[in-house]
Design an enzyme around this catalytic site. Structure first.
Site, PDB file in Angstrom:
ATOM      1  N   CYS A 114     -25.271 -41.723  15.347  1.00 59.03           N
ATOM      2  CA  CYS A 114     -24.323 -42.400  14.446  1.00 59.03           C
ATOM      3  C   CYS A 114     -23.443 -43.424  15.156  1.00 59.03           C
ATOM      4  O   CYS A 114     -22.769 -44.221  14.493  1.00 59.03           O
ATOM      5  CB  CYS A 114     -23.454 -41.373  13.730  1.00 59.03           C
ATOM      6  SG  CYS A 114     -24.411 -40.295  12.662  1.00 59.03           S
ATOM      7  N   HIS A 252     -17.130 -45.226  10.988  1.00 58.64           N
ATOM      8  CA  HIS A 252     -18.381 -44.562  10.632  1.00 58.64           C
ATOM      9  C   HIS A 252     -18.078 -43.580   9.512  1.00 58.64           C
ATOM     10  O   HIS A 252     -17.025 -42.938   9.499  1.00 58.64           O
ATOM     11  CB  HIS A 252     -18.953 -43.836  11.851  1.00 58.64           C
ATOM     12  CG  HIS A 252     -20.104 -42.949  11.508  1.00 58.64           C
ATOM     13  ND1 HIS A 252     -21.170 -43.393  10.760  1.00 58.64           N
ATOM     14  CD2 HIS A 252     -20.339 -41.633  11.763  1.00 58.64           C
ATOM     15  CE1 HIS A 252     -22.022 -42.401  10.592  1.00 58.64           C
ATOM     16  NE2 HIS A 252     -21.538 -41.325  11.185  1.00 58.64           N
ATOM     17  N   ASN A 282     -23.624 -40.448   4.628  1.00 58.70           N
ATOM     18  CA  ASN A 282     -23.650 -40.846   6.039  1.00 58.70           C
ATOM     19  C   ASN A 282     -24.980 -41.547   6.332  1.00 58.70           C
ATOM     20  O   ASN A 282     -26.025 -40.899   6.356  1.00 58.70           O
ATOM     21  CB  ASN A 282     -23.479 -39.590   6.900  1.00 58.70           C
ATOM     22  CG  ASN A 282     -23.504 -39.883   8.391  1.00 58.70           C
ATOM     23  OD1 ASN A 282     -23.864 -40.984   8.813  1.00 58.70           O
ATOM     24  ND2 ASN A 282     -23.143 -38.892   9.189  1.00 58.70           N
TER      25      ASN A 282
HETATM   26  N1  ACO Z   1     -22.945 -26.379  -0.629  1.00 57.32           N
HETATM   27  C1  ACO Z   1     -22.296 -25.218  -0.776  1.00 57.32           C
HETATM   28  N2  ACO Z   1     -21.924 -24.467   0.278  1.00 57.32           N
HETATM   29  C2  ACO Z   1     -22.230 -24.905   1.500  1.00 57.32           C
HETATM   30  C3  ACO Z   1     -22.922 -26.109   1.713  1.00 57.32           C
HETATM   31  C4  ACO Z   1     -23.283 -26.862   0.583  1.00 57.32           C
HETATM   32  N3  ACO Z   1     -23.933 -28.033   0.660  1.00 57.32           N
HETATM   33  N4  ACO Z   1     -23.088 -26.303   3.041  1.00 57.32           N
HETATM   34  C5  ACO Z   1     -22.510 -25.251   3.655  1.00 57.32           C
HETATM   35  N5  ACO Z   1     -22.002 -24.395   2.723  1.00 57.32           N
HETATM   36  C6  ACO Z   1     -21.303 -23.130   2.933  1.00 57.32           C
HETATM   37  C7  ACO Z   1     -21.619 -22.496   4.253  1.00 57.32           C
HETATM   38  O1  ACO Z   1     -22.819 -21.737   4.178  1.00 57.32           O
HETATM   39  C8  ACO Z   1     -20.388 -21.639   4.488  1.00 57.32           C
HETATM   40  O2  ACO Z   1     -20.521 -20.473   3.710  1.00 57.32           O
HETATM   41  P1  ACO Z   1     -19.988 -19.036   4.273  1.00 57.32           P
HETATM   42  O3  ACO Z   1     -18.508 -19.236   4.484  1.00 57.32           O
HETATM   43  O4  ACO Z   1     -20.364 -18.095   3.190  1.00 57.32           O
HETATM   44  O5  ACO Z   1     -20.730 -18.848   5.557  1.00 57.32           O
HETATM   45  C9  ACO Z   1     -19.253 -22.464   3.874  1.00 57.32           C
HETATM   46  O6  ACO Z   1     -19.897 -23.393   2.977  1.00 57.32           O
HETATM   47  C10 ACO Z   1     -18.439 -23.221   4.903  1.00 57.32           C
HETATM   48  O7  ACO Z   1     -19.346 -23.923   5.783  1.00 57.32           O
HETATM   49  P2  ACO Z   1     -18.803 -24.836   6.958  1.00 57.32           P
HETATM   50  O8  ACO Z   1     -19.986 -25.439   7.667  1.00 57.32           O
HETATM   51  O9  ACO Z   1     -17.819 -24.072   7.771  1.00 57.32           O
HETATM   52  O10 ACO Z   1     -18.064 -25.978   6.120  1.00 57.32           O
HETATM   53  P3  ACO Z   1     -17.099 -27.109   6.623  1.00 57.32           P
HETATM   54  O11 ACO Z   1     -15.844 -27.053   5.847  1.00 57.32           O
HETATM   55  O12 ACO Z   1     -17.012 -27.181   8.121  1.00 57.32           O
HETATM   56  O13 ACO Z   1     -17.869 -28.437   6.138  1.00 57.32           O
HETATM   57  C11 ACO Z   1     -19.253 -30.183   7.036  1.00 57.32           C
HETATM   58  C12 ACO Z   1     -19.155 -28.706   6.618  1.00 57.32           C
HETATM   59  C13 ACO Z   1     -18.987 -31.022   5.811  1.00 57.32           C
HETATM   60  C14 ACO Z   1     -20.642 -30.439   7.559  1.00 57.32           C
HETATM   61  C15 ACO Z   1     -18.208 -30.500   8.107  1.00 57.32           C
HETATM   62  O14 ACO Z   1     -18.245 -29.536   9.104  1.00 57.32           O
HETATM   63  C16 ACO Z   1     -18.403 -31.864   8.752  1.00 57.32           C
HETATM   64  O15 ACO Z   1     -18.229 -32.899   8.123  1.00 57.32           O
HETATM   65  N6  ACO Z   1     -18.705 -31.898  10.067  1.00 57.32           N
HETATM   66  C17 ACO Z   1     -18.784 -33.160  10.827  1.00 57.32           C
HETATM   67  C18 ACO Z   1     -20.009 -33.975  10.503  1.00 57.32           C
HETATM   68  C19 ACO Z   1     -20.046 -35.174  11.419  1.00 57.32           C
HETATM   69  O16 ACO Z   1     -19.033 -35.786  11.715  1.00 57.32           O
HETATM   70  N7  ACO Z   1     -21.209 -35.509  11.936  1.00 57.32           N
HETATM   71  C20 ACO Z   1     -21.261 -36.575  12.945  1.00 57.32           C
HETATM   72  C21 ACO Z   1     -22.099 -37.644  12.636  1.00 57.32           C
HETATM   73  S1  ACO Z   1     -23.734 -37.198  12.169  1.00 57.32           S
HETATM   74  C22 ACO Z   1     -24.848 -37.885  13.339  1.00 57.32           C
HETATM   75  O17 ACO Z   1     -24.513 -38.332  14.388  1.00 57.32           O
HETATM   76  C23 ACO Z   1     -26.285 -37.830  13.014  1.00 57.32           C
END
Ligand code: ACO
Length: 325
Positions: A114, A252, A282
């Site tokens: 990214c 980004h 993204n």
């Molecule tokens: N729908 C419903 N529930 C979901 C989903 C979904 N799509 N995805 C995950 N959950 C659930 C999980 O299973 C978990 O359930 P549990 O508590 O029963 O175990 C709960 O939601 C919380 O999951 P988390 O992963 O802890 O959720 P979080 O609030 O951290 O959000 C996210 C996840 C959006 C991915 C976040 O962590 C994020 O944005 N991270 C950074 C992403 C990023 O910056 N990437 C860099 C660039 S990408 C690249 O370089 C290719």
């Protein structure tokens, strides 16, 4: 007189097909409410059969050249940032070169996930300053829909496809950073120790493991907030700027909460932060040039405005670029 790289033209391309969160929720245990609340995403564009990284990259590059009033004869180099090349080789940049009718100079792909656009912009700017090229197309083109595990709700809802491009051109450096147009600074970083929190578990030629994207979302989130905040500070300090001194943040687009945190860090009101994640999701290396193309195209960002771009991606890689349009 030394040289500076100015952004002479900007363009983007998005696939025709739009997939909403509700549509994903029909076959996946997720909901529009969860996706919007955690990420800010409402929909994403998904590439069709012919919408390859080269096809989309070429369309974005054509738009950037048109915007610059330039033709293929003015392109000395093409640097294409992608994690989803169409083939191992030739590089996607060469497919774009051929599609544009550019018959000289050089072209190559660059892989920094990214952060790819920031990395490619930094390399292109260095080449222009060094006198190796006068006109450089910097492209981010991504087809993440082909490397997603569509059963993994933790990752597949986050990404979209698309391409963005800028045409950089050499200009004489007036020496006054308060008025000079062009790329004022770039800062690149990488830390391979974090390689296992965001990666693709496959490789070219591994028919047994074609590879899909794996991410420890919370771990990436924590790193992103800390490292991008430091990158923003670094860019301001390197240019002798106070909080609130830049006109626009074009970040980004990985997560709306991260984007808003960086806007606050810069002392910018929300309307000075360009957000496309709601409609594009993204698009990895394409997200910054796509956002820039939109905000310049609709007249929000104007010539002379000071724009900070920042990104973090798999690797981990991260960095920033400060540009006066
Ligand atoms: N729908 C419903 N529930 C979901 C989903 C979904 N799509 N995805 C995950 N959950 C659930 C999980 O299973 C978990 O359930 P549990 O508590 O029963 O175990 C709960 O939601 C919380 O999951 P988390 O992963 O802890 O959720 P979080 O609030 O951290 O959000 C996210 C996840 C959006 C991915 C976040 O962590 C994020 O944005 N991270 C950074 C992403 C990023 O910056 N990437 C860099 C660039 S990408 C690249 O370089 C290719």
């Amino acid at each position: 007189m030394s040289k500076r790289a100015i952004l002479a033209g900007i363009g983007g391309y998005l696939p025709n097909l739009i997939v909403t969160n509700d549509e994903l929720a029909r076959s996946l245990d997720t909901s529009d409410a969860w996706i919007q609340e955690r990420t800010g995403i409402r929909q994403r564009h998904v590439a069709g059969e012919g919408e390859t990284a080269a096809f989309m990259g070429a369309r974005a590059a054509e738009a950037a050249l048109r915007d610059a009033g330039a033709g293929p004869g003015e392109v000395d180099a093409i640097i294409l940032a992608t994690s989803t090349p169409d083939q191992a080789f030739p590089a996607t940049a060469l497919r774009v070169q051929a599609a544009l009718g550019v018959t000289r100079g050089f072209a190559f792909d660059l892989a920094a996930a990214c952060s790819g656009f920031i990395y490619a912009l930094a390399v292109a700017e260095g080449m222009i300053r060094a006198g190796q090229a006068r006109g450089v197309l910097v492209i981010g083109s991504e087809v993440y829909s082909r490397i997603l595990d569509w059963q993994d709700r933790g990752t597949c809802v986050l990404f979209g496809d698309g391409a963005g491009a800028v045409f950089l051109h050499a200009a004489r450096d007036s020496g006054d950073p308060a008025t000079a147009r062009g790329v004022l600074s770039t800062h690149l970083h990488a830390d391979g120790r974090h390689g296992d929190i965001l990666y693709v578990d496959g490789a070219v030629g591994r028919h047994d493991l074609p590879g899909t994207l794996k991410m420890n979302g919370p771990a990436v989130f924590r790193q992103a907030v800390t490292l991008l905040a430091a990158a923003v500070e670094e860019a301001l300090a390197a240019n002798g700027l106070e909080r609130g001194a830049v006109d626009w943040l074009v970040p980004h687009q990985a997560n709306l909460r991260i984007i808003e945190a960086m806007g606050k860090k810069l002392g910018l009101p929300p309307e000075r932060v360009v957000v496309t994640i709601d409609r594009h999701a993204n698009t990895s290396a394409a997200s910054i040039p796509l956002a820039l193309a939109e905000a310049v195209g609709d007249g929000r960002i104007r010539r002379g405005d000071l724009v900070l771009m920042e990104a973090l991606g798999g690797g981990l890689t991260w960095g920033s670029a400060l540009v006066r349009l």
